[in-house]
Write an enzyme that holds these catalytic residues in place. Structure first.
Site, short mmCIF file in Angstrom:
data_model
loop_
_atom_site.label_atom_id
_atom_site.label_comp_id
_atom_site.label_asym_id
_atom_site.label_seq_id
_atom_site.Cartn_x
_atom_site.Cartn_y
_atom_site.Cartn_z
N ARG A 145 0.84 -1.19 0.00
CA ARG A 145 0.00 0.00 0.00
C ARG A 145 0.88 1.25 0.00
NH1 ARG A 145 -2.04 -3.57 3.93
NH2 ARG A 145 -4.15 -4.35 3.50
N LYS A 169 -1.99 -2.33 7.86
CA LYS A 169 -3.17 -1.90 8.61
C LYS A 169 -3.24 -2.62 9.95
CE LYS A 169 -6.32 -0.62 4.84
NZ LYS A 169 -7.62 -0.91 4.21
N HIS A 238 -2.83 2.68 -5.77
CA HIS A 238 -3.64 1.49 -5.52
C HIS A 238 -3.91 0.72 -6.82
CE1 HIS A 238 -5.23 -0.18 -1.84
NE2 HIS A 238 -6.26 -0.67 -2.52
N ARG A 241 -1.23 -1.70 -7.09
CA ARG A 241 -1.48 -2.81 -6.16
C ARG A 241 -2.49 -3.79 -6.78
NH1 ARG A 241 -1.54 -4.42 -0.64
NH2 ARG A 241 -3.58 -4.87 0.23
N HIS A 264 -3.90 -8.93 3.39
CA HIS A 264 -5.34 -8.94 3.60
C HIS A 264 -5.68 -9.73 4.86
CE1 HIS A 264 -6.19 -8.17 -0.94
NE2 HIS A 264 -6.13 -7.05 -0.26
N TYR A 273 -10.12 -10.18 -6.97
CA TYR A 273 -9.27 -10.21 -8.16
C TYR A 273 -9.55 -11.42 -9.05
CZ TYR A 273 -6.79 -6.70 -5.49
OH TYR A 273 -6.49 -5.57 -4.78
#
Length: 292
Positions: A145, A169, A238, A241, A264, A273
């Site tokens: 990210r 995150k 992004h 990404r 994730h 995806y």
């Protein structure tokens, strides 16, 4: 309480400045609504019905469901914090549900366009040219990210093991493998960076003046170079990404492995995806199968 909450998500949860700013705007809008509609100035006095009425008012203003859901997420985080801190006994957002939104297919750059960018486009051999190339290489070569990229320090790179440690995150660290080619470019960039500024700054990505890079700089770098090779609707960090994950899937990479590399929290986040991958299979079927 709002200021305490914003400090909490900034320093404890390590949210980006952009995210913190969005949370502040959402909470200020909510407080303004309470004051205007119900003469309530303290958000601690809001209950489920008042919060739901705000959400309904946002819908009546024709605000997008995705934008409303972000505001709902802000309130859920805020009231969860208040309960955790002992300011409330019951979280008034527990029964608040997010609005249904149509699933969007992630926009990505075609593989042939990125090959053109990295293998045929010339980058200047000075600090700025190397910096720009490293930004693009790291975003596409690792799927990290933008905020993770900005947080990297020189000591986070292990050249022997060819790995980079990033802080994702929820303050979660993860290690991402890098290629030998990317490792070589990184070493060349760091040498040029240290020669250019002759200081002890260990921040990896710097501005032209040697200061820590910021989100808008990264966005401008990505947009500048992607615009040279692609007409994609979005040209953001992004997008690279998304391109990383899509191209790995198209080449047969394991979905769980992609999940771990991208950081994730659940497989469902990675499964978005697979739509692009399935579309490629459908296209191949329609072109090659005699009964297509």
């Amino acid at each position: 309480m709002i200021e305490k909450f914003l400090l909490y998500i900034s320093y404890q949860k390590r949210q980006s400045l952009h995210t913190t700013s969005s949370y502040r705007n959402d909470l200020e809008q909510f407080v303004a609504y309470l004051k205007h509609q119900y003469a309530i100035e303290d958000p601690l006095q809001a209950d489920y019905h008042l919060i739901r009425s705000w959400i309904i008012s946002l819908s009546e203003e024709s605000l997008k469901a995705s934008s409303i859901n972000r505001k709902i997420a802000t309130l859920k985080s805020f009231y969860k914090f208040l309960v955790k801190q002992g300011h409330l006994e019951i979280n008034p957002t527990l029964r608040i549900k997010s609005l249904k939104t149509p699933k969007k297919t992630p926009i990505f750059i075609e593989e042939k366009e990125l090959i053109l960018l990295f293998e045929h486009l010339k980058f200047e051999d000075d600090f700025i040219g190397l910096r720009d190339k490293i930004v693009l290489e790291l975003l596409y070569g690792t799927g990290m990210r933008e905020a993770e990229l900005l947080g990297i320090k020189e000591q986070d790179i292990n050249f022997i093991r060819q790995e980079i440690k990033v802080l994702g995150k929820g303050n979660k660290e993860r290690v991402i493998p890098i290629s030998a080619a990317l490792s070589h470019i990184l070493q060349k960039y760091i040498y040029e960076k240290q020669k250019q500024f002759q200081d002890i700054s260990t921040q990896l990505i710097l501005t032209d003046e040697g200061k820590p890079a910021y989100p808008m700089l990264i966005y401008r770098i990505v947009k500048k170079y992607i615009s040279l090779v692609s007409n994609a609707e979005k040209k953001s960090p992004h997008t690279l990404r998304h391109s990383f994950a899509t191209h790995l899937l198209n080449r047969g990479a394991d979905l769980n492995a992609i999940k771990e590399i991208m950081g994730h929290s659940s497989l469902s986040a990675t499964q978005i995806y697979t739509h692009n991958s399935l579309q490629k299979l459908k296209d191949a079927f329609e072109q090659a199968h005699p009964k297509a």
